[in-house]
Structure formats: structure tokens, C-alpha cells
Design a protein around this motif. Structure first.
Motif, PDB file in Angstrom:
ATOM      1  N   MET A 130       0.850  -1.199   0.000  1.00  0.00           N
ATOM      2  CA  MET A 130       0.000   0.000   0.000  1.00  0.00           C
ATOM      3  C   MET A 130       0.877   1.239   0.000  1.00  0.00           C
ATOM      4  O   MET A 130       1.809   1.344   0.797  1.00  0.00           O
TER       5      MET A 130
ATOM      6  N   GLY B 107      -1.062   7.978   0.585  1.00  0.00           N
ATOM      7  CA  GLY B 107      -1.372   9.107  -0.266  1.00  0.00           C
ATOM      8  C   GLY B 107      -2.857   9.155  -0.568  1.00  0.00           C
ATOM      9  O   GLY B 107      -3.650   8.382  -0.004  1.00  0.00           O
ATOM     10  N   PRO B 108      -3.270  10.027  -1.453  1.00  0.00           N
ATOM     11  CA  PRO B 108      -4.703  10.205  -1.746  1.00  0.00           C
ATOM     12  C   PRO B 108      -5.416   8.927  -2.175  1.00  0.00           C
ATOM     13  O   PRO B 108      -6.587   8.722  -1.839  1.00  0.00           O
ATOM     14  N   LYS B 109      -4.719   8.040  -2.922  1.00  0.00           N
ATOM     15  CA  LYS B 109      -5.378   6.823  -3.406  1.00  0.00           C
ATOM     16  C   LYS B 109      -5.570   5.773  -2.309  1.00  0.00           C
ATOM     17  O   LYS B 109      -6.308   4.810  -2.503  1.00  0.00           O
ATOM     18  N   LEU B 110      -4.912   5.960  -1.183  1.00  0.00           N
ATOM     19  CA  LEU B 110      -5.002   4.971  -0.117  1.00  0.00           C
ATOM     20  C   LEU B 110      -6.433   4.830   0.387  1.00  0.00           C
ATOM     21  O   LEU B 110      -6.894   3.724   0.684  1.00  0.00           O
TER      22      LEU B 110
ATOM     23  N   SER C 225      -9.210   5.358  -1.272  1.00  0.00           N
ATOM     24  CA  SER C 225     -10.109   4.744  -2.249  1.00  0.00           C
ATOM     25  C   SER C 225      -9.766   3.277  -2.498  1.00  0.00           C
ATOM     26  O   SER C 225     -10.661   2.453  -2.722  1.00  0.00           O
ATOM     27  N   GLU C 226      -8.477   2.938  -2.451  1.00  0.00           N
ATOM     28  CA  GLU C 226      -8.065   1.572  -2.767  1.00  0.00           C
ATOM     29  C   GLU C 226      -8.023   0.653  -1.542  1.00  0.00           C
ATOM     30  O   GLU C 226      -8.222  -0.565  -1.676  1.00  0.00           O
ATOM     31  N   HIS C 227      -7.741   1.217  -0.354  1.00  0.00           N
ATOM     32  CA  HIS C 227      -7.626   0.388   0.853  1.00  0.00           C
ATOM     33  C   HIS C 227      -8.344   1.047   2.024  1.00  0.00           C
ATOM     34  O   HIS C 227      -7.797   1.163   3.128  1.00  0.00           O
TER      35      HIS C 227
END
Length: 496
Positions: free
Chosen positions: A338, A341-344, A346-348
Motif C-alpha cells: 500500500m 497518499g490520496p489513493k489509499l 479509495s483503494e484500501h
């Protein structure tokens, strides 16, 4: 997803791992020289076989527990286990010597619990917004924040202004030893390869506090125990009422701790010093600071645990660690695939919210354990000095070595132990030296970055640093802080 997060955090395995992390954190924090950074680094390999959620819950629980644990040795032995607990020792140790160790320990854990909960709740509710606000703090703003931290020296200098300034000057001098981060030149190393990386805070603080205190006890062994007065009982409800009565101080200190924690590269130690100075400026018992003021325990303990939650905000939202411990937790996230950051989110999202809720449970477990163990902790004061001194010295040497696995750091700790003993003999306060060392390098780096940017923009350095919206606010607060601290210090001096 919410049901999945709750089932994960409250599963028997997660609760057991969380409890283990908190207990180990308290132990690491209480041992002079060992802290959350060392504990998280040592336990990191153990998380590889766990799920990401469980591994992060254990590491974050250890982080929270270690931040509180430093106050235990600070209060009982005047040997802060962590840099964050240096301010706690200023009033916790005098209280212990008055037979009020249980009272000091109770206020410490209750204030730590409130600050921890406050920081975690703010983290859960406002992480995206606060992370964007943190990005607005550039080198000029961070330089002024460092000056704000140095401004609290007026509340730490004790009876003598001159001795307080001598102490902070020594700390600033120590902070510039080693390689210059900008020019890569070596300063004050005297061709010693061990000094090229500079002095590490852990062996220096272990020497100045823990080893110096033990040497002082060796030189003054008129008693067989650390204190002569009997340890008085202190009901838990009395502590809860005392913290509730100081709700304004607790909230203010927690806000300071959370804000400082959010700023990358700062941490709980700076939050403790700033909140301590602000508490002394406004406290009704300002004259008792340094002699056993409850406000002097509640303020720094609220702030340093609130900074734990704050340090996760830039880590989770931006991928920028807010402290050394959260930097290692950054590594734990990447090991599990993982990228913070910003995608964390949404993805996890399940892992992130499990971490947040788990940290909240960690804080509650920390308070319960701290209150239940207070009677056992306070019995340390009745132990024979001949047993305490070798044990603390052994842990101090181990803690100094573990900082960088260097025997040179052991030598540094011993030398600064002797220097700390000299400080005690001449009544020179130690805390300003630690403050100067913590803030010196950070202030220099941000000032020199500001100089570089100002030169590139063909701007005057004074206007570049001062005439910025956030800088102006910090500057006003800085002036008020300096004025208030020196006014309080002068009033206390006149009352003596």
C-alpha cells in the motif's frame, strides 16, 4: 465496509494484538533511551505474517503506548523515557518526591488518554482537509514554528535567566555538529568520523536525564529509597475530576499537540514544550511550575499523545510522515503493498479505517492499563536505591546503544551523564538544552531553505519570511508567547 472494519477491529485476535502493542509500547516508553521509534522498528518484522489491518493496529498501538510510557520513568525516577516526557519530569518528579507519585501518574495517563482520543478523532474526521492545510506550511512558517518552540525557554529556565540561556545555547550548539545538510561540509567534528552524523537525541537525553540522575543518587545516598515520604493513595475518581476541572487546559493542549503533530517533521516533543510554556503562561499555579504543578503534567501529556493522531494525517493523506515513528509505519504500509497518499482511501479504505478505529481502542486500553498499573508503578519508589541505580544505568546504556547500534553513542551518553551531573550541581536546567537540540537543526534547515528560495525569487529574506498570511499569524502568537512567558517568569522570580 463499516461492518467489516468493526468486525476486524473488535475481533479477539485484533484486540489481543492491540493490547500487546500497547503494553510493549508502555514498556519501551518507560525504559530510558528506548522509545516508540525503537519499538516499532523492532516489531516491524513481526507484522509481515499478519494481515495489513492487524499489523498496523499493533504498530500504532505501540506508538500510542510508548508516547505515554515515557512519563512513568519521568515521574518516578526523573529519567524521561522519551523526549516527549522531558516536560513531564519537571513537575512529575517533584510530586513523586512529595509522596504524590500515584496522583502524578493518574493525571499523566488520564491527560494522555484524552489527548490521544482527541487527536485520533480529529484524524478520523478531518484528515483530507488538514493534510491540505499542512501543505501550506513552507520553510518560512516552519522556521517561525521552531522559534515558537524556542520561545518557551522562558518557562523552563528555572530561577536564573542566565543559566537557562546557557543551557539552550549548549543545545543549539549540539544541534549543528555533523554534516551540514545544505553544503555537505562537516562542522565541529574534529576529524572524528563518529561525529560526522552529529549527535543523536537519544544518547544525549539519556545521559543528561537518566545517567545524571543516577550519578546524583550515588553521590547522595543518605536514604535507601528514592523518596523518604510515604506514597499517598489517590482515588481514580479524584483524578478524573481533576482533569475535568482543567478541561480548558486539556483541550487547548490537545489542539496544540494535534496541530504540531500534523506538521511534517515536528513531533510530540515540540508539542509538549509549546503546550507546557502556554500552560505556565496562563495557569493560576504558575509559581508552582517546576515544584509539582498538576497543570505542568496535564498540558504536555495531553499534547504529546494528541500529536500521535496528528502525525498520521499527512502520512495517510499525502504520504508524508509527520514523525520518525510514523515514517517506520510508512514502511510497514509499503511492505504490505500500500502506498500512502490520496489513493489509499479509495483503494484500501478498510485498512485505513481499521487503523483509525484500532488507534482509538489503543488509547482506551492505554488508559485502563495505566490506571490499573499505577499502584504497581509507584512501588518503584520504595525499592532500595542500590537495586534501582544499576537497573536504570543498564537500560540507559542499552537504550543509548540501540539508537544507532553504536558504541560511540554509549560513550556520548556517559559523557553527557557527567555533564548533566555538573548541571545539577550548578542548578543549570537540563530541559532547555534538550529543547535547543530538538529545534536547532530544524530551525536552521528551514531558515536556509527560506534563504535559498528568497534568493531565487529576488526577494528580501525578511519580507519573504514575515509577510505571508500564516507567518503573520504565527508571528503575533510568537510575540504574545514570549511576552507571557517572560512576564510569568519574572513574577515567579519576584515571589521567591
Amino acid at each position: 465496509m463499516l461492518a467489516e472494519v468493526i468486525s476486524t477491529v473488535f475481533s479477539p485476535m485484533a484486540l489481543l494484538i492491540n493490547l500487546l502493542g500497547v503494553v510493549l509500547g508502555i514498556i519501551f516508553g518507560a525504559m530510558p533511551g528506548l522509545n516508540g521509534v525503537v519499538g516499532v522498528a523492532l516489531l516491524l518484522p513481526l507484522t509481515y505474517g499478519l494481515s495489513p489491518s492487524l499489523g498496523l493496529i499493533m504498530l500504532s498501538g505501540l506508538y500510542m503506548g510508548a508516547t505515554y510510557g515515557g512519563s512513568i520513568s519521568a515521574i518516578l525516577l526523573n529519567c524521561p523515557g522519551t523526549g516527549e516526557a522531558a516536560c513531564t519530569a519537571l513537575n512529575g518528579s517533584p510530586l513523586a518526591r512529595q509522596g504524590r507519585a500515584k496522583e502524578a501518574l493518574s493525571y499523566s495517563v488520564l491527560a494522555s488518554g484524552f489527548g490521544g482520543v482527541f487527536g485520533v478523532v480529529i484524524m478520523m474526521l478531518f484528515t483530507p482537509f488538514l493534510s491540505q492545510a499542512a501543505l501550506k506550511f513552507g520553510p518560512p512558517e516552519l522556521f517561525l514554528v521552531c522559534l515558537g518552540g524556542l520561545a518557551v525557554v522562558g518557562s523552563l529556565m528555572g530561577k536564573s535567566f542566565s543559566k537557562g540561556f546557557i543551557s539552550v545555547a549548549i543545545g543549539l550548539l549540539l544541534s549543528i555538529v555533523g554534516m551540514d545538510a545544505v553544503s555537505a561540509n562537516y562542522r565541529f567534528t574534529f576529524d572524528n568520523v563518529n561525529l560526522q552524523a552529529g549527535f543523536d537525541l537519544i544518547p544525549v537525553s539519556v545521559g543528561l536525564f537518566a545517567i545524571a540522575e543516577m550519578l546524583n543518587l550515588i553521590c547522595n545516598q543518605g536514604d535507601n529509597s528514592v523518596i523518604s515520604e510515604k506514597n499517598r493513595p489517590f482515588p481514580v475518581l479524584e483524578g478524573i475530576r481533576g482533569v475535568a476541572k482543567r478541561w480548558k487546559l486539556v483541550i487547548k493542549s490537545s489542539i496544540i499537540g494535534t496541530i504540531i503533530g500534523i506538521l511534517p517533521g515536528t513531533g510530540g516533543a515540540i508539542a509538549s514544550f509549546i503546550s507546557y510554556g502556554e500552560a505556565k503562561r496562563t495557569s493560576k499555579e504558575a509559581s508552582q511550575f517546576g515544584k509539582g504543578a498538576i497543570d505542568g503534567i496535564v498540558a504536555p501529556e495531553s499534547a504529546n499523545n494528541a500529536a500521535v493522531g496528528g502525525s498520521f494525517v499527512p502520512l495517510l493523506a499525502l504520504g508524508i510522515p509527520g514523525s520518525a515513528t510514523s515514517a517506520i509505519i510508512f514502511g510497514a504500509l509499503t511492505v504490505h503493498g500500500m502506498i500512502p497518499g490520496p489513493k489509499l482511501f479509495s483503494e484500501h479504505a478498510d485498512v485505513v479505517y481499521s487503523l483509525m478505529l484500532g488507534l482509538l481502542i489503543s488509547t482506551i486500553l492505554m488508559v485502563v492499563i495505566g490506571l490499573l498499573a499505577t499502584p504497581a508503578f509507584s512501588k518503584v519508589l520504595s525499592v532500595d536505591i542500590k537495586l534501582i541505580i544499576p537497573a536504570v544505568l543498564a537500560f540507559s546504556i542499552f537504550g543509548a546503544y540501540s539508537a544507532r547500534n553504536s558504541l560511540f553513542d554509549v560513550l556520548v551518553a556517559v559523557v553527557f551523564g557527567l555533564i548533566g551531573l555538573v548541571f545539577k550541581r550548578f542548578q543549570i536546567p537540563v530541559a532547555p538544552a534538550v529543547l535547543g537540540m530538538i529545534l536547532g537543526s530544524m530551525a536552521e534547515k528551514n531558515l536556509r531553505r527560506s534563504l535559498t528560495i528568497a534568493a531565487a525569487k529576488n526577494s528580501n529574506i525578511v519580507s519573504y519570511i514575515l509577510f505571508r498570511p500564516i507567518s503573520l499569524v504565527i508571528l503575533v502568537l510568537l510575540v504574545l508567547l514570549i511576552y507571557g512567558n517572560f512576564k510569568t517568569a519574572l513574577r515567579s522570580k519576584n515571589e521567591e
